[in-house]
Design a protein around this motif. Sequence first.
Motif, PDB file in Angstrom:
ATOM      1  N   SER A   1       0.824  -1.209   0.000  1.00 46.36           N
ATOM      2  CA  SER A   1       0.000   0.000   0.000  1.00 46.36           C
ATOM      3  C   SER A   1       0.855   1.254   0.000  1.00 46.36           C
ATOM      4  O   SER A   1       0.573   2.219  -0.725  1.00 46.36           O
ATOM      5  N   VAL A   2       1.905   1.250   0.822  1.00 47.34           N
ATOM      6  CA  VAL A   2       2.803   2.411   0.893  1.00 47.34           C
ATOM      7  C   VAL A   2       3.501   2.618  -0.451  1.00 47.34           C
ATOM      8  O   VAL A   2       3.600   3.746  -0.950  1.00 47.34           O
ATOM      9  N   LEU A   3       3.959   1.533  -1.051  1.00 40.86           N
ATOM     10  CA  LEU A   3       4.624   1.629  -2.351  1.00 40.86           C
ATOM     11  C   LEU A   3       3.655   2.143  -3.416  1.00 40.86           C
ATOM     12  O   LEU A   3       4.028   2.936  -4.283  1.00 40.86           O
ATOM     13  N   LEU A   4       2.417   1.711  -3.330  1.00 40.29           N
ATOM     14  CA  LEU A   4       1.406   2.164  -4.276  1.00 40.29           C
ATOM     15  C   LEU A   4       1.172   3.663  -4.129  1.00 40.29           C
ATOM     16  O   LEU A   4       1.031   4.389  -5.114  1.00 40.29           O
ATOM     17  N   LEU A   5       1.153   4.134  -2.889  1.00 39.24           N
ATOM     18  CA  LEU A   5       0.987   5.567  -2.624  1.00 39.24           C
ATOM     19  C   LEU A   5       2.149   6.375  -3.203  1.00 39.24           C
ATOM     20  O   LEU A   5       1.952   7.417  -3.834  1.00 39.24           O
ATOM     21  N   ILE A   6       3.356   5.890  -2.964  1.00 38.51           N
ATOM     22  CA  ILE A   6       4.536   6.604  -3.456  1.00 38.51           C
ATOM     23  C   ILE A   6       4.526   6.677  -4.980  1.00 38.51           C
ATOM     24  O   ILE A   6       4.800   7.727  -5.569  1.00 38.51           O
ATOM     25  N   MET A   7       4.180   5.556  -5.628  1.00 39.24           N
ATOM     26  CA  MET A   7       4.135   5.548  -7.085  1.00 39.24           C
ATOM     27  C   MET A   7       3.037   6.489  -7.590  1.00 39.24           C
ATOM     28  O   MET A   7       3.187   7.136  -8.626  1.00 39.24           O
ATOM     29  N   GLY A   8       1.914   6.577  -6.845  1.00 40.17           N
ATOM     30  CA  GLY A   8       0.844   7.491  -7.231  1.00 40.17           C
ATOM     31  C   GLY A   8       1.297   8.936  -7.171  1.00 40.17           C
ATOM     32  O   GLY A   8       1.051   9.725  -8.097  1.00 40.17           O
ATOM     33  N   ILE A   9       1.980   9.311  -6.080  1.00 38.96           N
ATOM     34  CA  ILE A   9       2.499  10.668  -5.931  1.00 38.96           C
ATOM     35  C   ILE A   9       3.529  10.958  -7.024  1.00 38.96           C
ATOM     36  O   ILE A   9       3.554  12.039  -7.622  1.00 38.96           O
ATOM     37  N   PHE A  10       4.381   9.974  -7.282  1.00 38.64           N
ATOM     38  CA  PHE A  10       5.421  10.108  -8.305  1.00 38.64           C
ATOM     39  C   PHE A  10       4.789  10.350  -9.679  1.00 38.64           C
ATOM     40  O   PHE A  10       5.212  11.229 -10.435  1.00 38.64           O
ATOM     41  N   MET A  11       3.738   9.600  -9.988  1.00 32.45           N
ATOM     42  CA  MET A  11       3.072   9.732 -11.284  1.00 32.45           C
ATOM     43  C   MET A  11       2.366  11.082 -11.405  1.00 32.45           C
ATOM     44  O   MET A  11       2.389  11.711 -12.467  1.00 32.45           O
ATOM     45  N   ILE A  12       1.752  11.535 -10.312  1.00 30.20           N
ATOM     46  CA  ILE A  12       1.065  12.829 -10.330  1.00 30.20           C
ATOM     47  C   ILE A  12       2.065  13.957 -10.563  1.00 30.20           C
ATOM     48  O   ILE A  12       1.834  14.859 -11.385  1.00 30.20           O
ATOM     49  N   GLN A  13       3.195  13.921  -9.850  1.00 30.43           N
ATOM     50  CA  GLN A  13       4.201  14.973 -10.014  1.00 30.43           C
ATOM     51  C   GLN A  13       4.723  15.023 -11.442  1.00 30.43           C
ATOM     52  O   GLN A  13       4.829  16.090 -12.046  1.00 30.43           O
ATOM     53  N   ASN A  14       5.024  13.858 -11.996  1.00 33.24           N
ATOM     54  CA  ASN A  14       5.571  13.810 -13.350  1.00 33.24           C
ATOM     55  C   ASN A  14       4.589  14.343 -14.390  1.00 33.24           C
ATOM     56  O   ASN A  14       4.963  15.050 -15.320  1.00 33.24           O
ATOM     57  N   ASN A  15       3.325  13.999 -14.220  1.00 34.36           N
ATOM     58  CA  ASN A  15       2.334  14.421 -15.211  1.00 34.36           C
ATOM     59  C   ASN A  15       1.889  15.859 -15.024  1.00 34.36           C
ATOM     60  O   ASN A  15       1.342  16.451 -15.954  1.00 34.36           O
TER      61      ASN A  15
END
Length: 427
Positions: free
Chosen positions: A299-313
Amino acid sequence: MGKVIFHVTGMTCSGCERRLEGAVSALEGVQSVTADHSRGKLTAEFGPPCTESVIKETIQKTGYGVSENAKKTRDPIAILILILGVYVIARHMGWLEIFQNIPTISEERMGYFALFVIGLLTSVHCIAMCGGFNLAQSISSANRKPLRRSILYNLGRLSSYTFIGGILGFIGEKAAITLHARGVIGLIAGGFMLLMGIHMLGGLSLSVRLFPKLSQTLSARIQSTGKHSSFAVGLANGLMPCGPLQSMQIYAIASGSMLTGALSMFSFCLGTIPLVLAFGLAAGILNMHWRQRMLQVGSVLLLIMGIFMIQNNLVLTGFTVSPTKTDTDEAIVSTIKGNAQYVTTALHANGYDDIQVTAGIPVVWTITVDEKNLNGCNNEIVLSAFDQQVKLTAGEVVIEFTPEKEGTYTYSCWMGMLKNTITVQKP
């Protein structure tokens, strides 16, 4: 006839609901059963010879816990603040730069190995989501070849994901998605990941379902098919409602290419296979305590990847984000000659250079590309503010545009990971 509500821990999605409902409804004496993962409840109506203790024992044998009290929802804001803090620290320490050096499988613009890593990180959720189907291929009393059936099941998943990715990429190609639209699609995918991660940590009750629920009839048919063909069950897996999967499907649409969409979903699914395969073969070894810990990590990894994807886009949609650090700290200033201004920079393996230009004068920007510094992340530049997307190749690449207004504009690699700025000053 009795009716009892059980407070169940460990349910994270509709796949968990189907697994529990199937196990409890198979008990003699059970008339009806309904599981709700968003509220952490299982409601059962039953009569003799079934008892409350038998249902409780069945829930626990299925891999979930039973508590005396209702599920407590954690504060989603606190969870998000905590994860954002971890992300900011990781970015400041440079830990996220590992993604900049991830190799690609081919010369395509997609960082396929990066998507493999995303699949690997989110495969814990795949276990929770499809665990019932996965286990059915490995622990059936009639199953004497668990390895063969589990491999066929995962090959079916791989085939389904790849085919769906290709179709979605084809749709994106025909729709002629713009740079801005691609960034918006990526933001939606990142948002899905964030919501799913918070939900899996118990910080959000998805009473209004953001993801479609697999019908009981379809679930039963898939389960029955599994008795005859593990590959068919894997194929059906591509249609399962799943947050991370739907995020990747949106990502495939944004790729705007049938081949890239297919390879993207192939790489993502390939990353999920090691843990899913191991889980199927080691069914019953992990107890509830470790299962919960694995879900929390996922779950934590999923959150981090979500934040990472939002920042990039955000970068792809034109928002200004802090630039990526490279070997050159200061911006390279253009030189005005005649009716144009000229600036020359070099491509770095870990990013680009900041440049400074003058408003109202055409810019001729030459990027010197050394082939050894070219990789799957930095090989394409996106200038959202000037509506340009330029492929980089070894040698000299020239980009021309005219900045009309002063200000600071962010440009990035095609994934939005490597970010630098174009500062436009007054004449």
